[in-house]
Design an enzyme around this catalytic site. Structure first.
Site, short mmCIF file in Angstrom:
data_model
loop_
_atom_site.label_atom_id
_atom_site.label_comp_id
_atom_site.label_asym_id
_atom_site.label_seq_id
_atom_site.Cartn_x
_atom_site.Cartn_y
_atom_site.Cartn_z
N HIS A 1 6.95 -31.32 10.45
CA HIS A 1 6.32 -30.06 10.03
C HIS A 1 5.34 -30.28 8.88
O HIS A 1 4.38 -29.53 8.74
CB HIS A 1 7.40 -29.04 9.66
CG HIS A 1 8.35 -28.81 10.79
ND1 HIS A 1 7.96 -28.23 11.98
CD2 HIS A 1 9.66 -29.13 10.94
CE1 HIS A 1 8.98 -28.19 12.81
NE2 HIS A 1 10.03 -28.73 12.21
N CYS B 1 2.91 -3.26 4.05
CA CYS B 1 2.07 -2.11 4.40
C CYS B 1 2.77 -1.40 5.55
O CYS B 1 3.97 -1.62 5.77
CB CYS B 1 0.64 -2.53 4.72
SG CYS B 1 0.47 -3.67 6.12
N GLY B 2 2.06 -0.56 6.29
CA GLY B 2 2.72 0.19 7.36
C GLY B 2 3.29 -0.73 8.43
O GLY B 2 4.46 -0.65 8.80
N THR B 3 2.45 -1.60 8.95
CA THR B 3 2.88 -2.53 10.01
C THR B 3 3.12 -3.95 9.50
O THR B 3 3.72 -4.76 10.22
CB THR B 3 1.78 -2.64 11.09
OG1 THR B 3 0.59 -3.13 10.45
CG2 THR B 3 1.52 -1.29 11.74
N HIS C 1 9.75 -24.31 9.05
CA HIS C 1 8.73 -25.03 9.83
C HIS C 1 7.31 -24.83 9.30
O HIS C 1 6.47 -25.71 9.47
CB HIS C 1 8.77 -24.57 11.30
CG HIS C 1 9.98 -25.09 12.03
ND1 HIS C 1 10.16 -24.94 13.38
CD2 HIS C 1 11.09 -25.74 11.59
CE1 HIS C 1 11.31 -25.49 13.75
NE2 HIS C 1 11.90 -25.98 12.68
N ASP D 1 0.86 -1.18 0.00
CA ASP D 1 0.00 0.00 0.00
C ASP D 1 0.90 1.24 0.00
O ASP D 1 2.13 1.14 -0.11
CB ASP D 1 -1.03 -0.04 1.15
CG ASP D 1 -0.41 0.24 2.52
OD1 ASP D 1 0.82 0.39 2.62
OD2 ASP D 1 -1.18 0.30 3.51
#
Ligand code: RB5
Length: 177
Positions: free
Chosen positions: A137, A69-71, A102, A12
Site C-alpha cells: 500500500h 456536509c449534506g452528502t 490501505h 457546512d
C-alpha cells in the site's frame, strides 16, 4: 496540544449539528479539535470551510481532518483538491477501517443527510483507530504522491497558499463543547 492527536473539523450548515455532536466525542477519544466552522446553521459554502480543514492537515497544524456536509461528496471533492490530502468518504465502518489501512487517508468525509449520529460516531471511532498497513500500500500511496508532484507546482504542493477567491478560516480550539 500534541499535533499527533489533534483533529481539524469543519462542516457546512447541513452538517453543523453533526459537527457539534462529534466534537465532545472526539475529545473522549483523545482528539481535541480545531473547529474551522461553520458556527451556526446559516447557509454557507462548503468549499470555503473544507479547504481550511484540508490545509490544516497537509501543513501539520492538525494530525487529521473531518469534513462534513449534506452528502459528504462535496467535502470529499474539495479536500482531495488539496495536494497531500487523502480524503475518504465513508458511510460504513468497513470503508473507514480500510481508508486508513490501505489508503492512509488523512481526511474523513461524511454526509449528515445520509447517516445518523450513531453510525457517524462508529465510523469516526473506526477511522481514528485504523492503522496504515504499509507494504504494497505504500507503493500505491507513493504513486498518488508522485502524481501530485507531476500535476501541481511546488507552491501549490505546500498547501498553504490560497487559490484566487478562496477565503481562509481561523480555527477555534474546542474544549469538547
Ligand atoms: C448543501 O445544500 C449541500 O449541497 C452540501 O451540504 C453538500 O451535500 C454538498 O456536497
Amino acid at each position: 496540544m500534541k499535533p499527533e492527536r489533534l483533529a481539524a473539523i469543519g462542516a457546512d450548515h447541513a452538517a453543523y449539528h453533526m459537527k457539534e455532536e462529534l466534537k465532545p466525542f472526539l475529545k473522549e477519544l483523545g482528539y481535541p479539535c480545531l473547529d474551522f466552522g461553520t458556527h451556526s446553521a446559516d447557509a454557507v459554502d462548503y468549499p470555503d470551510i473544507v479547504f481550511s480543514v484540508a490545509k490544516a492537515v497537509v501543513t501539520g497544524q492538525a494530525s487529521c481532518g473531518i469534513v462534513l456536509c449534506g452528502t459528504g461528496i462535496g467535502s470529499a471533492i474539495v479536500a482531495n483538491k488539496v495536494p497531500g490530502a487523502r480524503a475518504s468518504l465513508c458511510h460504513d465502518t468497513f470503508s473507514a477501517k480500510y481508508a486508513r489501512a490501505h489508503n492512509d487517508a488523512n481526511v474523513l468525509a461524511m454526509g449528515a443527510r445520509v447517516i445518523g449520529m450513531g453510525l457517524a460516531r462508529e465510523i469516526v471511532r473506526e477511522w481514528l483507530a485504523g492503522k496504515f498497513e504499509g507494504g504494497r500500500h505504500s507503493r500505491r500511496v507513493g504513486k498518488i504522491e508522485r502524481l501530485e508532484e507531476q500535476l501541481f507546482t511546488p507552491e501549490a504542493r505546500v498547501g498553504s497558499t490560497l487559490p484566487p477567491g478562496a477565503k481562509d478560516n481561523e480555527p477555534q480550539e474546542s474544549q469538547g463543547g
